[in-house]
Design an enzyme around this catalytic site. Sequence first.
Site, PDB file in Angstrom:
ATOM      1  N   HIS A  17     -34.951  11.280   6.200  1.00 48.48           N
ATOM      2  CA  HIS A  17     -36.060  12.227   6.352  1.00 48.48           C
ATOM      3  C   HIS A  17     -35.987  12.913   7.710  1.00 48.48           C
ATOM      4  O   HIS A  17     -36.254  12.305   8.743  1.00 48.48           O
ATOM      5  CB  HIS A  17     -37.390  11.460   6.187  1.00 48.48           C
ATOM      6  CG  HIS A  17     -38.594  12.343   6.232  1.00 48.48           C
ATOM      7  ND1 HIS A  17     -39.760  11.967   6.844  1.00 48.48           N
ATOM      8  CD2 HIS A  17     -38.800  13.590   5.747  1.00 48.48           C
ATOM      9  CE1 HIS A  17     -40.641  12.948   6.725  1.00 48.48           C
ATOM     10  NE2 HIS A  17     -40.076  13.938   6.074  1.00 48.48           N
ATOM     11  N   GLU A  72     -36.195   9.672   9.958  1.00 47.85           N
ATOM     12  CA  GLU A  72     -36.672   8.396   9.414  1.00 47.85           C
ATOM     13  C   GLU A  72     -35.686   7.956   8.335  1.00 47.85           C
ATOM     14  O   GLU A  72     -35.386   8.744   7.423  1.00 47.85           O
ATOM     15  CB  GLU A  72     -38.044   8.563   8.746  1.00 47.85           C
ATOM     16  CG  GLU A  72     -39.207   8.616   9.691  1.00 47.85           C
ATOM     17  CD  GLU A  72     -40.533   8.798   8.940  1.00 47.85           C
ATOM     18  OE1 GLU A  72     -41.487   8.104   9.273  1.00 47.85           O
ATOM     19  OE2 GLU A  72     -40.616   9.647   8.037  1.00 47.85           O
ATOM     20  N   ASN A  87     -45.555  10.637   8.210  1.00 49.27           N
ATOM     21  CA  ASN A  87     -46.535  11.355   7.385  1.00 49.27           C
ATOM     22  C   ASN A  87     -47.741  10.502   7.011  1.00 49.27           C
ATOM     23  O   ASN A  87     -48.821  11.038   6.785  1.00 49.27           O
ATOM     24  CB  ASN A  87     -45.869  11.948   6.145  1.00 49.27           C
ATOM     25  CG  ASN A  87     -45.155  13.242   6.491  1.00 49.27           C
ATOM     26  OD1 ASN A  87     -45.721  14.099   7.162  1.00 49.27           O
ATOM     27  ND2 ASN A  87     -43.909  13.379   6.088  1.00 49.27           N
ATOM     28  N   SER A 133     -40.658  13.705   1.830  1.00 50.11           N
ATOM     29  CA  SER A 133     -41.626  13.284   2.845  1.00 50.11           C
ATOM     30  C   SER A 133     -42.458  12.111   2.355  1.00 50.11           C
ATOM     31  O   SER A 133     -43.128  11.456   3.151  1.00 50.11           O
ATOM     32  CB  SER A 133     -42.588  14.433   3.151  1.00 50.11           C
ATOM     33  OG  SER A 133     -41.892  15.594   3.488  1.00 50.11           O
TER      34      SER A 133
HETATM   35  N1  LIG Z   1     -41.601  21.543   5.427  1.00 46.33           N
HETATM   36  C1  LIG Z   1     -41.515  20.499   6.243  1.00 46.33           C
HETATM   37  O1  LIG Z   1     -41.993  20.543   7.399  1.00 46.33           O
HETATM   38  C2  LIG Z   1     -40.800  19.252   5.782  1.00 46.33           C
HETATM   39  C3  LIG Z   1     -40.475  18.275   6.746  1.00 46.33           C
HETATM   40  C4  LIG Z   1     -39.761  17.136   6.335  1.00 46.33           C
HETATM   41  C5  LIG Z   1     -39.429  16.976   4.998  1.00 46.33           C
HETATM   42  N2  LIG Z   1     -39.781  17.940   4.084  1.00 46.33           N
HETATM   43  C6  LIG Z   1     -39.376  17.722   2.681  1.00 46.33           C
HETATM   44  O2  LIG Z   1     -38.211  18.487   2.444  1.00 46.33           O
HETATM   45  C7  LIG Z   1     -38.186  18.919   1.065  1.00 46.33           C
HETATM   46  C8  LIG Z   1     -38.032  20.422   1.041  1.00 46.33           C
HETATM   47  O3  LIG Z   1     -39.125  21.019   1.715  1.00 46.33           O
HETATM   48  P1  LIG Z   1     -39.034  22.512   2.281  1.00 46.33           P
HETATM   49  O4  LIG Z   1     -40.156  22.651   3.240  1.00 46.33           O
HETATM   50  O5  LIG Z   1     -37.644  22.810   2.694  1.00 46.33           O
HETATM   51  O6  LIG Z   1     -39.374  23.346   0.943  1.00 46.33           O
HETATM   52  P2  LIG Z   1     -39.049  24.884   0.641  1.00 46.33           P
HETATM   53  O7  LIG Z   1     -40.009  25.302  -0.395  1.00 46.33           O
HETATM   54  O8  LIG Z   1     -38.925  25.660   1.905  1.00 46.33           O
HETATM   55  O9  LIG Z   1     -37.565  24.831   0.018  1.00 46.33           O
HETATM   56  C9  LIG Z   1     -37.245  24.218  -1.194  1.00 46.33           C
HETATM   57  C10 LIG Z   1     -35.987  24.898  -1.721  1.00 46.33           C
HETATM   58  O10 LIG Z   1     -35.480  24.143  -2.837  1.00 46.33           O
HETATM   59  C11 LIG Z   1     -34.938  25.060  -3.758  1.00 46.33           C
HETATM   60  N3  LIG Z   1     -34.808  24.408  -5.063  1.00 46.33           N
HETATM   61  C12 LIG Z   1     -35.754  24.133  -5.984  1.00 46.33           C
HETATM   62  N4  LIG Z   1     -35.195  23.504  -7.052  1.00 46.33           N
HETATM   63  C13 LIG Z   1     -33.864  23.389  -6.783  1.00 46.33           C
HETATM   64  C14 LIG Z   1     -32.757  22.840  -7.489  1.00 46.33           C
HETATM   65  N5  LIG Z   1     -32.910  22.284  -8.697  1.00 46.33           N
HETATM   66  N6  LIG Z   1     -31.532  22.898  -6.913  1.00 46.33           N
HETATM   67  C15 LIG Z   1     -31.363  23.462  -5.695  1.00 46.33           C
HETATM   68  N7  LIG Z   1     -32.382  23.997  -4.986  1.00 46.33           N
HETATM   69  C16 LIG Z   1     -33.611  23.950  -5.515  1.00 46.33           C
HETATM   70  C17 LIG Z   1     -35.917  26.243  -3.730  1.00 46.33           C
HETATM   71  O11 LIG Z   1     -35.311  27.418  -4.261  1.00 46.33           O
HETATM   72  C18 LIG Z   1     -36.234  26.340  -2.236  1.00 46.33           C
HETATM   73  O12 LIG Z   1     -35.347  27.211  -1.569  1.00 46.33           O
HETATM   74  C19 LIG Z   1     -39.459  18.397   0.431  1.00 46.33           C
HETATM   75  O13 LIG Z   1     -39.180  17.170  -0.196  1.00 46.33           O
HETATM   76  C20 LIG Z   1     -40.381  18.191   1.633  1.00 46.33           C
HETATM   77  O14 LIG Z   1     -41.361  17.208   1.406  1.00 46.33           O
HETATM   78  C21 LIG Z   1     -40.455  19.077   4.443  1.00 46.33           C
END
Ligand SMILES: NC(=O)c1ccc[n+]([C@@H]2O[C@H](COP(=O)([O-])OP(=O)(O)OC[C@H]3O[C@@H](n4cnc5c(N)ncnc54)[C@H](O)[C@@H]3O)[C@@H](O)[C@H]2O)c1
Length: 299
Positions: A154, A166, A205, A133
């Site tokens: 994104h 994005e 964001n 993000s």
């Molecule tokens: N939550 C949102 O609304 C949103 C929206 C757009 C983008 N994002 C971005 O997406 C990314 C993930 O966010 P999220 O909300 O899904 O987080 P989340 O915490 O729900 O999920 C992250 C996952 O990554 C896994 N993980 C950690 N280290 C790992 C590795 N080395 N190999 C494989 N898996 C691994 C964890 O076990 C977990 O299941 C972040 O960069 C976040 O900024 C989030």
Amino acid sequence: MRQNLRTMGDTNGTTIERVGVVGCGLMGSGIAEVCARAGLDVIVREVNEAAAEAGRARLVKSLDRGVSAGKLNDVERDAAVGRLAFTTDLADFADRQLVVEAVVEDEAMKVDIFRELDRHVTADGAILASNTSSIPIMKLGTATARPEQVIGIHFFNPVPVLRLVELVTSLMTSDVTLLRSTTFATDVLHKRVIRSKDRAGFVVNALLIPYLLSAIRMMESGFASADDIDTGMVEGCSHPMGPLRLTDLIGLDTTLAVSQSLYEEFKEPLYAPPPLLSRMVDAGLLGRKTSRGFYEYQR
Ligand SMILES: NC(=O)c1ccc[n+]([C@@H]2O[C@H](COP(=O)([O-])OP(=O)(O)OC[C@H]3O[C@@H](n4cnc5c(N)ncnc54)[C@H](O)[C@@H]3O)[C@@H](O)[C@H]2O)c1
């Protein structure tokens, strides 16, 4: 669908049919779902078997919701499930033509993953994308020997519902990588693409986070209740949900991490995380994913 993809080709002459997704949390599971529903062969990597199983369960639940809502039928759901495989080993990504990284918003962790992906993913011209993000794409690109093939793709939460993607190019991302990623997002996933330069927070964001942080500060100061702040924006501005409920949906940990990246980049007070947000993350009150944030949720 698979047949269409074979004949369609993309701007590089190589159709993307084999996708890898790193991380199967909120976003990774959604990204894997839309790719499998689009007829692609998808491998998802998680940290261990338990996390992979939790990711698979989240994904199947979402597909079931899609069936209940009439968005796909049983046969399409089963076909999508059949296109998904789970692993804990990035070596299984050797033949992936596109990898989307979606692990937690932690720069050091993402840099390590891009370094590893660079070693393991050997398919010709493979694109290494991040769903970050806020972390600059250049920092991920320079962890590899192929920064021209690294891009930000994104997605928005929930991925199967929200159309926006994005695309973020670093100074090193090639035109071919951008064109192939655009074709993939629009023609294969049927997403609506906007472009952003490589600045923390990109477009959405950079605008959204100061708004969410203002709502948290408003609540923290006792100015208004969470319910009144959210009701104000829903009923007064026609937003589908208020800022505190939206922060719960995004995840307070992710909101904090994004605000820290924005603050680090711009040093503007509007991006500085309010103490209440930091304390709630310290307490493990991360929003919907832990059943408690600004509101409480049923598991
Ligand atoms: N939550 C949102 O609304 C949103 C929206 C757009 C983008 N994002 C971005 O997406 C990314 C993930 O966010 P999220 O909300 O899904 O987080 P989340 O915490 O729900 O999920 C992250 C996952 O990554 C896994 N993980 C950690 N280290 C790992 C590795 N080395 N190999 C494989 N898996 C691994 C964890 O076990 C977990 O299941 C972040 O960069 C976040 O900024 C989030």
